[in-house]
Enzyme design. Sequence first.
Site, PDB file in Angstrom:
ATOM      1  N   ALA A 296       0.862  -1.179   0.000  1.00  0.00           N
ATOM      2  CA  ALA A 296       0.000   0.000   0.000  1.00  0.00           C
ATOM      3  C   ALA A 296       0.904   1.236   0.000  1.00  0.00           C
ATOM      4  O   ALA A 296       1.753   1.390   0.888  1.00  0.00           O
ATOM      5  CB  ALA A 296      -0.897  -0.019   1.236  1.00  0.00           C
TER       6      ALA A 296
ATOM      7  N   VAL B 111       4.349  -1.289   3.605  1.00  0.00           N
ATOM      8  CA  VAL B 111       4.302   0.141   3.258  1.00  0.00           C
ATOM      9  C   VAL B 111       5.187   0.403   2.037  1.00  0.00           C
ATOM     10  O   VAL B 111       6.394   0.128   2.061  1.00  0.00           O
ATOM     11  CB  VAL B 111       4.765   1.020   4.444  1.00  0.00           C
ATOM     12  CG1 VAL B 111       4.594   2.494   4.091  1.00  0.00           C
ATOM     13  CG2 VAL B 111       4.001   0.676   5.708  1.00  0.00           C
ATOM     14  N   LYS B 112       4.551   0.915   0.988  1.00  0.00           N
ATOM     15  CA  LYS B 112       5.289   1.195  -0.252  1.00  0.00           C
ATOM     16  C   LYS B 112       5.755   2.647  -0.210  1.00  0.00           C
ATOM     17  O   LYS B 112       4.934   3.574  -0.098  1.00  0.00           O
ATOM     18  CB  LYS B 112       4.372   0.937  -1.449  1.00  0.00           C
ATOM     19  CG  LYS B 112       5.089   0.643  -2.733  1.00  0.00           C
ATOM     20  CD  LYS B 112       4.077   0.184  -3.779  1.00  0.00           C
ATOM     21  CE  LYS B 112       4.737  -0.149  -5.093  1.00  0.00           C
ATOM     22  NZ  LYS B 112       3.734  -0.429  -6.126  1.00  0.00           N
ATOM     23  N   VAL B 113       7.065   2.832  -0.283  1.00  0.00           N
ATOM     24  CA  VAL B 113       7.686   4.137  -0.053  1.00  0.00           C
ATOM     25  C   VAL B 113       8.496   4.527  -1.294  1.00  0.00           C
ATOM     26  O   VAL B 113       9.251   3.702  -1.818  1.00  0.00           O
ATOM     27  CB  VAL B 113       8.637   4.051   1.175  1.00  0.00           C
ATOM     28  CG1 VAL B 113       9.307   5.382   1.445  1.00  0.00           C
ATOM     29  CG2 VAL B 113       7.900   3.539   2.402  1.00  0.00           C
TER      30      VAL B 113
END
Length: 218
Positions: free
Chosen positions: A60, A86-88
């Site tokens: 996400a 967590v997509k950063v």
Amino acid sequence: MKFFVDTANLKEIEEAQSLGILDGVTTNPSLMAKEGITGSKNIINHYKKICEIVTGDVSAEVISTDFDGIVKEGKELVALHEQIVVKVPMISEGIKAIKYFSENGIKTNCTLIFSAGQALLAAKAGATYISPFIGRIDDISSNGIELISEIRMIFDNYNFETEILAASIRGPMHIIDCAKIGADVVTTPLKSIKSLLNHPLTDIGLEKFLNDYKKGNK
Ligand code: G3P
């Protein structure tokens, strides 16, 4: 090699899951918008629905580009479901946030990787996954598969645990090439996974087997 689907389309995710070969899902703001999912409430609900369908990791993506914002958003996302990663984005504030998340037991996927140097930095920061966009590299007349190969060599040299998640897959040969090189994961539209099923000799062979069975059982 793990197979993720790169989509926010629930029907495609259900179909991939029903094949029994699905290890996870990646999404991004563009894929959400493509499905008409807009506004933070709807996006959050959509992530929950995806997590209910699949058993593996679900990436996400954060929208913030500053450390505090990325950390705040990332914490909210992981609170939604234990499968959330967590997509950063690959920016300096993103690298700081990945370091923070890795020290706090939160899984991350560093996205928008286009060079070996970017992959190395994200791995040093403790990213769970790095996402090189191989199709977009091919699109500008460079070689996405060569990048996967370089990153594989670097990660193996130093025993980095960060997984190479090959993204921006354009077709079945990208999947095969990634498997040959040793990418840990490919994230791909379902269409490319289904293309792996097909071979004309399989169709011809099956037709013959079925016809011969019929003849023998008249
Ligand atoms: O999820 C990110 C990546 O796979 C995007 O692919 O097709 O937009 O280059 P594409």
